[in-house]
Scaffold this motif. Structure first.
Motif, PDB file in Angstrom:
ATOM      1  N   ILE A  91       3.542 -32.394 -27.034  1.00  0.00           N
ATOM      2  CA  ILE A  91       2.139 -31.985 -27.545  1.00  0.00           C
ATOM      3  C   ILE A  91       2.319 -31.949 -28.998  1.00  0.00           C
ATOM      4  O   ILE A  91       2.662 -32.273 -29.627  1.00  0.00           O
ATOM      5  CB  ILE A  91       2.556 -30.227 -27.279  1.00  0.00           C
ATOM      6  N   PHE A  92       0.503 -33.140 -29.632  1.00  0.00           N
ATOM      7  CA  PHE A  92       0.541 -32.811 -30.854  1.00  0.00           C
ATOM      8  C   PHE A  92      -1.033 -31.604 -31.244  1.00  0.00           C
ATOM      9  O   PHE A  92      -1.633 -31.144 -30.211  1.00  0.00           O
ATOM     10  CB  PHE A  92      -0.054 -34.150 -30.403  1.00  0.00           C
ATOM     11  N   ASN A  93      -1.591 -31.468 -31.930  1.00  0.00           N
ATOM     12  CA  ASN A  93      -2.133 -30.259 -32.441  1.00  0.00           C
ATOM     13  C   ASN A  93      -2.708 -31.197 -33.577  1.00  0.00           C
ATOM     14  O   ASN A  93      -1.585 -30.466 -35.171  1.00  0.00           O
ATOM     15  CB  ASN A  93      -1.576 -29.101 -32.909  1.00  0.00           C
ATOM     16  N   LEU A  94      -3.936 -31.585 -33.840  1.00  0.00           N
ATOM     17  CA  LEU A  94      -4.362 -32.757 -34.768  1.00  0.00           C
ATOM     18  C   LEU A  94      -4.898 -32.212 -36.011  1.00  0.00           C
ATOM     19  O   LEU A  94      -5.178 -30.862 -35.355  1.00  0.00           O
ATOM     20  CB  LEU A  94      -4.855 -33.652 -34.385  1.00  0.00           C
ATOM     21  N   GLY A  95      -4.968 -32.500 -37.083  1.00  0.00           N
ATOM     22  CA  GLY A  95      -5.433 -31.098 -37.927  1.00  0.00           C
ATOM     23  C   GLY A  95      -4.333 -30.949 -39.015  1.00  0.00           C
ATOM     24  O   GLY A  95      -4.434 -32.490 -39.831  1.00  0.00           O
ATOM     25  N   TYR A  96      -4.720 -29.795 -39.229  1.00  0.00           N
ATOM     26  CA  TYR A  96      -4.278 -29.566 -40.835  1.00  0.00           C
ATOM     27  C   TYR A  96      -3.339 -28.330 -40.339  1.00  0.00           C
ATOM     28  O   TYR A  96      -3.825 -27.280 -39.182  1.00  0.00           O
ATOM     29  CB  TYR A  96      -4.785 -29.963 -41.995  1.00  0.00           C
ATOM     30  N   LEU A  97      -2.362 -28.103 -41.249  1.00  0.00           N
ATOM     31  CA  LEU A  97      -1.739 -26.013 -41.049  1.00  0.00           C
ATOM     32  C   LEU A  97      -2.298 -25.417 -41.539  1.00  0.00           C
ATOM     33  O   LEU A  97      -2.819 -25.173 -42.828  1.00  0.00           O
ATOM     34  CB  LEU A  97      -0.484 -26.769 -41.797  1.00  0.00           C
ATOM     35  N   PRO A  98      -3.035 -24.623 -40.770  1.00  0.00           N
ATOM     36  CA  PRO A  98      -3.798 -23.118 -41.007  1.00  0.00           C
ATOM     37  C   PRO A  98      -2.829 -22.831 -42.200  1.00  0.00           C
ATOM     38  O   PRO A  98      -1.919 -22.616 -42.321  1.00  0.00           O
ATOM     39  CB  PRO A  98      -3.665 -22.670 -39.839  1.00  0.00           C
ATOM     40  N   SER A  99      -3.508 -22.245 -43.278  1.00  0.00           N
ATOM     41  CA  SER A  99      -3.019 -21.470 -44.199  1.00  0.00           C
ATOM     42  C   SER A  99      -1.867 -22.493 -45.009  1.00  0.00           C
ATOM     43  O   SER A  99      -1.082 -21.670 -45.788  1.00  0.00           O
ATOM     44  CB  SER A  99      -1.826 -20.040 -43.807  1.00  0.00           C
ATOM     45  N   ALA A 100      -2.482 -23.346 -45.261  1.00  0.00           N
ATOM     46  CA  ALA A 100      -1.396 -24.901 -45.571  1.00  0.00           C
ATOM     47  C   ALA A 100      -2.807 -25.818 -46.923  1.00  0.00           C
ATOM     48  O   ALA A 100      -3.226 -25.489 -46.248  1.00  0.00           O
ATOM     49  CB  ALA A 100      -0.474 -25.428 -45.340  1.00  0.00           C
ATOM     50  N   ASP A 101      -1.777 -25.980 -47.441  1.00  0.00           N
ATOM     51  CA  ASP A 101      -2.762 -27.697 -47.811  1.00  0.00           C
ATOM     52  C   ASP A 101      -3.657 -27.878 -47.093  1.00  0.00           C
ATOM     53  O   ASP A 101      -3.104 -29.284 -46.630  1.00  0.00           O
ATOM     54  CB  ASP A 101      -1.969 -27.839 -48.907  1.00  0.00           C
ATOM     55  N   LYS A 102      -4.953 -28.385 -47.145  1.00  0.00           N
ATOM     56  CA  LYS A 102      -6.367 -28.576 -45.912  1.00  0.00           C
ATOM     57  C   LYS A 102      -6.084 -30.329 -46.382  1.00  0.00           C
ATOM     58  O   LYS A 102      -7.034 -31.393 -45.343  1.00  0.00           O
ATOM     59  CB  LYS A 102      -7.057 -27.681 -45.805  1.00  0.00           C
ATOM     60  N   SER A 103      -5.381 -30.296 -47.343  1.00  0.00           N
ATOM     61  CA  SER A 103      -5.830 -32.490 -47.419  1.00  0.00           C
ATOM     62  C   SER A 103      -4.696 -32.802 -46.839  1.00  0.00           C
ATOM     63  O   SER A 103      -4.525 -34.268 -46.967  1.00  0.00           O
ATOM     64  CB  SER A 103      -5.481 -32.231 -49.040  1.00  0.00           C
ATOM     65  N   ILE A 104      -3.270 -32.416 -46.674  1.00  0.00           N
ATOM     66  CA  ILE A 104      -2.801 -32.811 -45.473  1.00  0.00           C
ATOM     67  C   ILE A 104      -3.079 -32.898 -44.269  1.00  0.00           C
ATOM     68  O   ILE A 104      -2.203 -31.707 -43.715  1.00  0.00           O
ATOM     69  CB  ILE A 104      -1.312 -32.350 -45.714  1.00  0.00           C
ATOM     70  N   ILE A 105      -2.926 -33.379 -43.935  1.00  0.00           N
ATOM     71  CA  ILE A 105      -4.009 -33.943 -42.369  1.00  0.00           C
ATOM     72  C   ILE A 105      -3.393 -34.970 -41.719  1.00  0.00           C
ATOM     73  O   ILE A 105      -2.388 -35.589 -41.963  1.00  0.00           O
ATOM     74  CB  ILE A 105      -5.230 -34.153 -42.578  1.00  0.00           C
TER      75      ILE A 105
END
Length: 183
Positions: A91-105
């Motif tokens: 499984i993959f959930n692409l994007g960024y970690l919720p409630s974390a640094d949104k620049s890390i994608i």
């Protein structure tokens, strides 16, 4: 009630997971998918590049009493360093970690490399689900890259499906599903 894409993703993978299966959570995040997989599979390899994801996942697994996941602080494109056995589900959930640094994608190049390496190790009948969150900078490019990649998979070897909301505004996440039909 119509299933949300993440619910369908879990149902899709649960159909093939057995107690002796190897599973991969390619994007550990907050540990929800790792916990889901660990409840069904023999062994789970979970990847993330953020220490925060590893800590949250470790806590979640401990709360649930699950100890069959190997948490790996590394990019999912490096799965070949860690996994030698055949994979049943990923499984993959692409994007960024919720409630974390949104620049890390997640990024197109490493995501496609990881998907390819997983497909190479996927057993016949094995499945991969890719949740695509793309409402952030770089997300549209990754979305397009993944869709183009999956569209090019040979239909004799892979069945592919797309499940997405049609009447939601903004950029609702959607699900890409792949099943390996033969080697």
């Amino acid at each position: 009630m119509i299933k949300r894409p993440i619910q369908l993703s879990h149902d899709f993978l649960a159909e093939v997971l057995k107690s002796n299966s190897i599973a991969v959570d390619a994007t550990m995040g907050n540990g929800n998918d790792t916990a889901f997989l660990a409840g069904l599979a023999s062994k789970v390899y979970a990847f993330d590049v953020q220490e925060q994801a590893l800590q949250k996942t470790k806590e979640r697994l401990e709360q649930l009493g699950l100890d069959n996941a190997q948490l790996i602080l590394d990019g999912h494109q490096k799965i070949d360093k860690y996994i030698n056995e055949p994979i049943c589900a990923a499984i993959f959930n692409l994007g960024y970690l919720p409630s974390a640094d949104k620049s890390i994608i997640t990024k197109s190049d490493t995501t496609l490399e990881a998907i390819q390496k997983i497909l190479d190790r996927l057993e016949v009948g094995g499945r991969v689900s890719v949740m695509i969150y793309y409402g952030h900078e770089g997300g549209q490019m990754e979305k397009d890259a993944v869709l183009n990649f999956v569209k090019e998979l040979p239909q004799a070897k892979f069945a592919t499906m797309l499940y997405q909301p049609l009447n939601q505004i903004h950029t609702p996440p959607f699900l890409v599903m792949v099943e390996k039909l033969r080697n």
